[in-house]
Design an enzyme around this catalytic site. Structure first.
Site, short mmCIF file in Angstrom:
data_model
loop_
_atom_site.label_atom_id
_atom_site.label_comp_id
_atom_site.label_asym_id
_atom_site.label_seq_id
_atom_site.Cartn_x
_atom_site.Cartn_y
_atom_site.Cartn_z
N GLY A 30 33.94 30.83 21.14
CA GLY A 30 34.74 30.48 22.38
C GLY A 30 34.18 29.86 22.89
N GLY A 31 34.90 29.63 24.42
CA GLY A 31 34.54 28.74 25.36
C GLY A 31 33.13 29.33 25.94
CB VAL A 35 31.69 36.83 18.91
CG1 VAL A 35 31.39 38.33 18.68
CG2 VAL A 35 32.11 36.51 20.15
CG ASP A 146 40.83 34.63 30.18
OD1 ASP A 146 42.20 34.18 30.15
OD2 ASP A 146 39.80 34.52 29.50
#
Length: 352
Positions: A30-31, A35, A146
């Site tokens: 992700g940004g 993970v 978010d």
């Protein structure tokens, strides 16, 4: 009270658990970083979030996520087990949730067949209960800021768990809203008062929940798509069909079985959540009640905040939807929203 020290893992343990962050153990990117799946010495499976140095998430957000999430205990929230902060490494260790995130299912033409209406309705209810806990039932009042499909994880029984609290804001019990000059969130899910003026509240999360709810029912992303001769976004498509009495057109065609009444009720709730007037949006408490009782009457929704009037003319779309609203606003520091790899926008604005 949870002490930070009791949550801390040493780097050597985490490296061993993830086989030195090898690509075979990588669950996603992700940004804010990658993970990895890991196995602790006691055999427990974990998910390790490795924050990238250029992620935009600094020490403040890192400590925020650690201290905030460690205090949260709810079946519909991902559980934080600990963290590691050594040298340049900033790592978060979470419980491992085997079925990845909702977006990998709901937007995949093959995998979404695994989510019948019963499964989707259970996922919707779990997200709603998790948000209710954050807003009202935990010891703290927490605004996620978010909420989106990629931040909803699914366990082995396809129960939904809200994840990623790096951008969450904590309030004391009597506070209900706040302002910020740093807009963080994801394009398409952000409420208008937050995206435009930096004003956020529990109703900002409600707006995001409404977008997510419409995505789950329709199987479509909230971004623009071609609908015949028109270019529409999901909110516009939902509103026009609702207004014209053709709401069934919004339901994912793959949902051949299940309660049509429940699906239409969810569309109704979704449209109530994405109304422009903050006060008109329901609370998560009323949403949870409505989802559990078909006898609860619902008000008539008003036009969504980001409603687009658009037609294709010479290959161009003339609209006053999200894009034109943002670009026409008098922002003081920039002309567009920069996006990171996972479409998280991090924008410095002067609230008005």
């Amino acid at each position: 009270m949870i002490q930070t020290e009791s949550l801390q893992y040493d780097l050597a343990t985490v490296r061993a658990a993830t086989n030195n962050f090898c690509d075979e153990n990588k669950l996603g990117q992700g940004g804010f970083g990658a993970v990895y799946k890991g196995n602790l010495p006691n055999g427990q499976e974990v998910a390790v979030k490795r924050l990238s140095s250029g992620s935009g998430q600094g020490d403040l957000e890192f400590k925020n996520e650690v201290l905030l999430v460690a205090k949260l205990q709810h079946r519909n929230l991902v559980r934080l087990l600990g963290f590691c902060l050594e040298g340049d490494e900033r790592l978060l260790i979470y419980e491992f949730v085997p079925n990845t995130s909702l977006d990998h299912f709901i937007f995949d033409p093959i995998k979404r067949a695994q989510l019948n209406w019963e499964s989707r309705y259970k996922i919707i209810g779990g997200i709603a209960r998790g948000l209710l806990y954050l807003h009202e039932d935990s010891r703290l009042r927490i605004i996620h800021r978010d909420l989106k499909a990629s931040n909803i994880l699914l366990d082995e029984d396809m129960n939904s768990k809200i994840a990623d609290f790096g951008m969450a804001r904590l309030f004391v019990r009597d506070e209900t809203q706040g302002n910020t000059s740093r807009i963080v969130g994801t394009y398409g899910y952000m409420a208008p008062e937050y995206a435009m003026h930096g004003q956020f509240s529990i109703k900002s999360d409600v707006f995001s929940f409404g977008v997510l709810l419409l995505e789950i029912v329709s199987g479509q992303k909230n971004s623009c798509f071609r609908n015949g001769e028109n270019i529409e976004d999901l909110l516009t498509h939902a509103w026009k069909n609702w207004r014209e009495g053709t709401g069934l057109n919004l339901i994912d065609p793959i949902l051949r079985n299940g309660s049509t009444a429940e699906m239409m009720r969810c569309i109704h709730i979704g449209l109530l959540c994405v109304q422009e007037n903050v006060a008109d949006r329901p609370t998560m408490a009323s949403i949870v009640l409505t989802l559990s009782s078909n006898s609860t009457s619902l008000p008539v929704p008003s036009q969504p905040a980001f409603f687009m009037h658009s037609t294709i003319e010479s290959g161009m779309s003339s609209s006053y939807g999200y894009n034109s609203w943002v670009s026409n606003s008098k922002r003081s520091k920039e002309e567009s929203l920069p996006l990171t790899n996972n479409e998280v926008s991090i924008t410095e604005l002067c609230p008005r």
